[in-house]
Design an enzyme around this catalytic site. Structure first.
Site, PDB file in Angstrom:
ATOM      1  N   SER A   1      40.539 104.065  58.999  1.00 15.65           N
ATOM      2  CA  SER A   1      39.444 104.164  59.974  1.00 15.65           C
ATOM      3  C   SER A   1      38.789 105.531  60.094  1.00 15.65           C
ATOM      4  O   SER A   1      37.715 105.647  60.687  1.00 15.65           O
ATOM      5  CB  SER A   1      39.935 103.720  61.356  1.00 15.65           C
ATOM      6  OG  SER A   1      40.138 102.325  61.372  1.00 15.65           O
TER       7      SER A   1
ATOM      8  N   LYS B   1      35.307 109.350  69.354  1.00 11.91           N
ATOM      9  CA  LYS B   1      35.482 107.901  69.394  1.00 11.91           C
ATOM     10  C   LYS B   1      35.907 107.466  70.798  1.00 11.91           C
ATOM     11  O   LYS B   1      36.735 108.138  71.428  1.00 11.91           O
ATOM     12  CB  LYS B   1      36.559 107.554  68.353  1.00 11.91           C
ATOM     13  CG  LYS B   1      36.793 106.107  68.054  1.00 11.91           C
ATOM     14  CD  LYS B   1      37.793 106.003  66.890  1.00 11.91           C
ATOM     15  CE  LYS B   1      38.019 104.576  66.457  1.00 11.91           C
ATOM     16  NZ  LYS B   1      38.944 104.500  65.281  1.00 11.91           N
TER      17      LYS B   1
ATOM     18  N   SER C   1      37.226 102.029  61.483  1.00  8.66           N
ATOM     19  CA  SER C   1      36.731 101.711  62.802  1.00  8.66           C
ATOM     20  C   SER C   1      36.023 102.875  63.500  1.00  8.66           C
ATOM     21  O   SER C   1      35.395 102.654  64.536  1.00  8.66           O
ATOM     22  CB  SER C   1      37.895 101.253  63.688  1.00  8.66           C
ATOM     23  OG  SER C   1      38.842 102.294  63.857  1.00  8.66           O
TER      24      SER C   1
END
Lengths: 468, 66
Positions: free
Chosen positions: A179, A80, A155
């Site tokens: 997330s 990420k 996310s």
């Protein structure tokens, strides 16, 4: 010959270590697959192909000299876009941090590099990790590898769909309100949100310092364990990890038949789509078949716990972003700006009341579950909805949409508990459905033990989306 | 905590925080946060004097005791 991109993290690490395949071959295979899938998924925000191939060549040369770096020597991974690497971009899915070059490297990535992993690039994420669907006003949405018209969850949107499409063997995500677990559920991969304080968050982008956790999305519970074995444990640069135990792989081998699993009588049973309810029942039946003891549990008011989590998250996120909210408010996407403005609803007293209640709330939770090792719940009420139907921006339906998707997630963050989401079934429309295994504080290894036993008895985690 | 978050309250809080916000956004925050406030547990307002945020860590770390 087996397509090497389909192997698990454990399998590819062993294959590289025993020189059945070179790191360069693995890296090239992944880069070729990424080139095919990226236009469909929008999951990479930056690809570092040349650097990855150079690192892979160096890893192969080191191995030839007998200098393997660690357990994951030569394995390419992507993470990420919120894990800082000194000298590299970390744009956090945002316009505001466009061009931001980190000055230090996150502890999690330092540890993964020490284990021998390489870096393929950076993955799509919700703007500042503040969104549960995979929409991003600046980057466009990430797309689900099982059906690109559907959301990935967020996310850690790029992490979920890239692991599902076999573009990386594992990826770090972060979990403040679901997330890691939501993309694991919607994309059909395995995701571990560790106990709060088990993994250092140093030099990773913060969203809510009381709730943020760092963890992996991978193809199996065993693969999550391999990542935790490297990144778990105390770090002087993150005081919340003081006294945190290192990973104990022996505990991940605990027999599942020794475990007691609690089945909530309310909250997590409400509003489920029929296919999710069926997958939940099937999962419980599978656990019972291999000797897990199941008992009903009556948890404290989960809606209240969830509300307290929302106050803490909103107030802390707004505090962190207040300087930019004053000077660059128009540079946020509409939904993220609106959510940051939500944090203005609470006074310091109200925020601290919500934060002070956390200890008593955890004590109540532990008293309610007694000797239960793991509580099992669905990860969400439904499989992945479409990108179109969840594209609510900052409109009047935004908050209700977010709450509906994240409802089963937030209590875990507030209580700081570990949670593993495993693929456990399929919707009527062929989308993955995940189940959430919630552990006791620092019982992360027990979740791996149960998840691995479940995955030894099922094949949901082995299924990959069809090539496009 | 009151059960209703009003736009006026949001406007005042934003001004105190020196964050620009439109009246429409104030109304949106009030609409979004009122259900959260209504669901907060009564226990948050009756905590013992000695309870602090790090009390959470104390409870959590009891699980590490041998």
């Amino acid at each position: 010959m087996t397509d090497i991109t389909t192997l698990s993290l454990a399998e590819i690490a062993a294959a590289i270590r025993t020189r059945k395949v070179s790191s360069v071959e693995v890296t090239r295979a992944l880069l070729a697959r990424i080139a095919t899938w990226q236009p469909t998924l929008n999951c990479f925000v930056r690809l570092e192909a040349e650097a990855a191939l150079a690192q892979a060549a160096a890893a192969d040369a080191a191995l030839a000299r007998g200098d393997a770096a660690g357990a994951l020597h030569g394995v390419p991974l992507a993470h990420k876009d919120m894990y800082y690497v000194a000298g590299l971009l970390a744009e956090c899915g945002s316009k505001i941090r466009k061009g931001f070059v980190a000055s230090a490297t996150s502890t999690a990535l330092v540890r993964l590099a020490a284990a021998g992993t390489l870096r393929l690039g950076a993955l799509h994420m919700a703007e500042f990790a503040y969104g549960p669907t995979g929409h991003n006003a600046h980057l466009g949405p990430a797309h689900n590898a099982w059906d690109p018209t559907r959301i990935t969850g967020g996310s850690s949107s790029g992490s979920g769909t890239a692991v599902a499409a076999r573009l990386t063997y594992a990826a770090l995500g972060s979990d403040t309100g679901g997330s890691i677990r939501l993309p694991a559920h919607f994309c059909g991969v395995t995701g571990l949100k560790p106990t709060y304080g088990r993994v250092s968050r140093a030099n990773a982008m913060p969203l809510s310092f009381s709730l943020d956790t760092v963890g992996p999305l991978a193809r199996s519970a065993e693969d999550c364990s391999l990542i935790l074995a490297e990144i778990a444990g105390a770090d002087p640069d993150d005081p919340t990890t003081a006294g945190a135990p290192n990973w104990d792989v022996r505990k991940t081998r605990r027999s599942a038949s020794d475990l007691t699993v609690g089945i909530p009588s309310a909250f997590y049973t409400e509003g489920l789509d029929a296919d999710v309810a069926r997958a939940f029942d099937d999962t419980v039946a599978t656990l019972r078949r291999f000797g897990v003891r199941t008992v009903p549990v009556e948890l404290p008011d989960q809606a209240a716990v969830s509300a307290a989590a929302r106050v803490v998250l909103a107030a802390e996120a707004t505090s962190l972003h207040a300087p930019w909210m004053r000077t660059r408010p128009d540079d946020y996407g509409p939904q993220v700006r609106a959510r940051l403005e939500n944090g203005l609803a609470f006074t310091a007293v109200e925020y601290l009341e919500a934060l002070r209640w956390r200890g008593p709330a955890l004590a109540e939770h532990l008293a309610a579950i007694g000797d239960v090792d793991v509580v099992i719940t669905p990860a969400s009420t439904s499989a992945a909805p479409t990108i179109a139907e969840t594209d609510v921006g900052a409109g009047p339906d935004a908050e209700a949409t977010i709450v509906a998707i994240t409802n089963f997630m937030r209590p875990v963050n507030y209580l700081g508990l570990p949670s593993l989401v495993v693929p456990a079934g399929w919707s009527d429309g062929g989308m993955p459905i995940g189940m959430q295994l919630i552990g006791r504080p620092f019982g992360d290894e027990t979740l791996i033990a149960l998840g691995a036993a479940f995955q030894a008895a099922t094949d949901h985690h082995r299924k990959a989306p069809p090539d496009r | 905590m009151s059960d209703e978050v009003t736009p006026d309250r949001i406007a005042a809080m934003a001004a105190a925080a020196r964050v620009p916000i439109t009246p429409e956004a104030c109304a949106g925050v009030a609409r979004a946060m009122t259900p959260t406030v209504a669901r907060l547990p009564p226990g948050t307002t009756t905590l013992a004097l000695e309870t602090e945020p790090s009390s959470f860590t104390v409870v959590q770390r009891r699980e590490l005791a041998p």
